[in-house]
Design an enzyme around this catalytic site. Structure first.
Site, short mmCIF file in Angstrom:
data_model
loop_
_atom_site.label_atom_id
_atom_site.label_comp_id
_atom_site.label_asym_id
_atom_site.label_seq_id
_atom_site.Cartn_x
_atom_site.Cartn_y
_atom_site.Cartn_z
N ARG C 49 -6.41 -5.08 2.63
CA ARG C 49 -5.18 -4.32 2.76
C ARG C 49 -4.12 -4.74 1.74
NH1 ARG C 49 -2.57 -2.15 7.78
NH2 ARG C 49 -4.72 -2.28 8.54
N THR C 50 -3.80 -6.01 1.71
CA THR C 50 -2.76 -6.49 0.79
C THR C 50 -3.23 -6.34 -0.66
OG1 THR C 50 -1.99 -8.04 2.44
CG2 THR C 50 -1.29 -8.44 0.18
N ARG C 99 -3.63 -15.27 -3.16
CA ARG C 99 -3.55 -15.57 -1.73
C ARG C 99 -4.46 -16.76 -1.46
NH1 ARG C 99 -3.92 -11.77 3.56
NH2 ARG C 99 -1.79 -11.46 2.86
N HIS C 127 4.92 -15.03 2.97
CA HIS C 127 4.28 -13.79 2.54
C HIS C 127 5.43 -12.93 2.03
CE1 HIS C 127 1.62 -10.56 2.10
NE2 HIS C 127 1.17 -10.40 3.31
#
Lengths: 292, 292, 292
Positions: C49-50, C99, C127
């Site tokens: 998703r990110t 990440r 985040h």
């Protein structure tokens, strides 16, 4: 906005329009028709071949492709496919290309998105871009004179989505479709002529469309091995002889099971032409749906 | 049409032409030299580093890259690599970059394609873009005066494809190549001087090319651990002293096995310069082969 | 050169500048602001998703994205993350998005690179692009009048990096942040009001930010099941009533655990708006850091 879930989503005129575009794209001249567009591919079943074909088609038109790795995606976090697609849609892509093992799933997603959905294969149901590229290959081979041409689809016609899409599409262009398969793979329905032996019908055929045989897809064991199946259904030089027949296969071919080595080298076999046409047809579909 | 299977596919003049282009690309100015071109990467051995270098090189020139995930591809459906490549070729890419564990495989594919093939490493045989970037790094360091320069390749010279490509390429530019390795990794051949101990030859060297040691590549156990190997072959500050030596390594470096921490920080060590040069050289190769 | 490790790396004015750009990007008009730029994504924790959000943001601005598959990368060859990043940096990308499960890791890499690093989530720490998109969603909802707005963050506030970034960012824009959580997830600190029961505070709230509950992140078993947690902390229509409350969630939502089906369909719930805003905010961040 239009989706491509099944070939009947396009009228005959629309399909002929796709062919005009595909013919242009086969010149492989640089263009930026879809520049700035983002296309998401979402393959819940692996298919390097089909995914690459779409990706190359998109990039040939200047679009950007985002391939979501579904196996490591939110699916594994317990998210439903509907939520996954709603989220992707919220990132505002210009099209979503989806393959899934469940019949009807791409169609059921249509209500969750603001962009065209392209079905790249859903279970046993449909594989519309494959059927369109098959039709295009036949259409070009016969210079558009497809009326009355006799096409036999050979192999596991019962569970093949390629057969599923083609049996619906080819008759719309005047073709006479029949099936040739062992009893265990026989088509459940009576709208088409079905044969057990290729020899019964080969003299009348204009096109043979061989399918990929995947014994593992069946829960029962019908053949001890692919070789046993091949004895009766492999398309060999001996089977075809010197007949003027166009030989197609959606790929990947099981060599000497679906088609023999010698026929794969034969100029009547257009398996690689289908692959090239596949990129052009998919480019035409992307252009049509995204710029509509 | 030209492929790059081994460095001898290019003449000396062609290589110097690559260097001219690489020097330009090192300015990292935006360009669209390969706009609209599609480059397929096909890595049967994982190599994030080499693949990324090619991918960034291609994208710097405006090309599109399609990375085929070979592990999930048709290979797993029983398709031969020749059929896989014939199919990719039918999608009409402008170049195919391939890495494979089998020596000679990229070359054997050349007959199946209509576009340049670039060998990104085949077994123990060759890794031509690595050797070209190594040569470029040496060439730039000595302002083109490579004649008579003494280069020692240190480590597992027997199975290293980097050594394989360099030992063929560097002498064409006047360099004197020797090998330094333990007996078990000794080069099978007598065209090159071979030494067991670095100390025997270090005073005469201009360039040390350390290799990555991969004990697991050998079926026999030669060393109990990398540390044991490192005692004699790690390039340390102590080994090099204050000599004016250029230190190279193809990466990834086993720290304190191939090269010590202190030498990795030493300005004579150009490992990261090699990485930067790698992108530029690969861009030059792509330009040359695709626009030829 | 500026990195984005935490939201405090940007001044209030800089953040308002991002919002101006994000608002433009929400028009989804074609642009080439980052044409010719190469952005590397390096995700040591999976997050389709990110990563997709960043990838689409980058491609919307005409940049190229190279996604390094870290699991098959040099990491598995024993290379440290610092060497991996130094090598990537030597390929001269224009930004690196990272990440990692370890708090502080993106920051510690800053010394190894010549390009901006964007923290896409580091352990329980931060985040920042999620907090920026949350703030943007709130800011737009209230037409910029965020002063004095009461925001409750609900759920596992102790280990959530989304909570970590938001509790630092939102007060800078005048918001009054409180936490609602069971005792076991309680925030360790006394700068914020904390509540056990939503009902104690709901009448005063302007915004509820529900978090994703991941029981598996805890070494102790606090709840027998997500359903047990949901009894007290799921945001339902019954909990919210007809109050004028903005409901947010960073996704993916555990349906009927974090938020109920009915509230997800409620117009006060802006979960999908957050996703759309996320692409725009990330595009604004990329533009700011790369063109700075």
């Amino acid at each position: 906005m239009q989706h491509l879930i099944r070939t009947s989503d396009f009228s005959k005129d629309e399909i002929l329009g796709l062919f005009d575009d595909a013919r242009e794209f086969l010149k492989f001249e640089p263009n930026e028709i879809l520049k700035g567009k983002i296309i998401v591919t979402l393959f819940f079943e692996n298919s390097t071949r089909t995914r690459s074909s779409f990706e190359i088609a998109a990039k040939r038109l200047g679009a950007e492709v985002v391939s979501l790795d579904v196996s490591t995606s939110s699916a594994s976090k317990g998210e439903t496919i509907f939520d996954t697609v709603a989220n992707i849609n919220a990132m505002k892509p210009d099209a979503i290309i989806i393959r899934h093992s469940e019949c009807g799933l791409p169609e059921s997603l249509a209500g969750y998105v603001d962009c065209p959905i392209i079905n790249a294969g859903d279970g046993k149901h449909a594989h519309p871009t494959q059927a369109l590229l098959d039709l295009f290959t036949i259409y070009e081979h016969f210079n558009g004179n497809t009326e009355g041409k006799k096409v036999a689809i050979v192999g596991d016609v019962r569970t093949s989505r390629v057969a599923g899409s083609n049996r619906r599409l080819l008759p719309r262009f005047g073709m006479d479709v029949s099936f040739i398969s062992p009893e265990c793979f026989r088509y459940d329905g009576d709208e088409f002529k079905t044969y057990i032996h290729i020899s019964d019908v080969i003299d009348d055929l204009d096109v043979i469309m061989s399918l990929r045989t995947q014994l593992e897809r069946h829960s029962e064991i019908y053949f001890e091995s692919l070789n046993e199946y091949a004895k009766d259904y492999c398309i060999t030089n001996e089977v075809v002889g010197d007949r003027d027949i166009l030989l197609l296969h959606p790929g990947p071919v099981n060599r000497n099971v679906d088609i023999s080595d010698d026929m794969l080298k034969d100029p009547r076999c257009k398996v690689l032409t289908q692959v090239t046409n596949g990129v052009a047809i998919r480019a035409a579909v992307l252009k049509k749906l995204i710029l509509a």
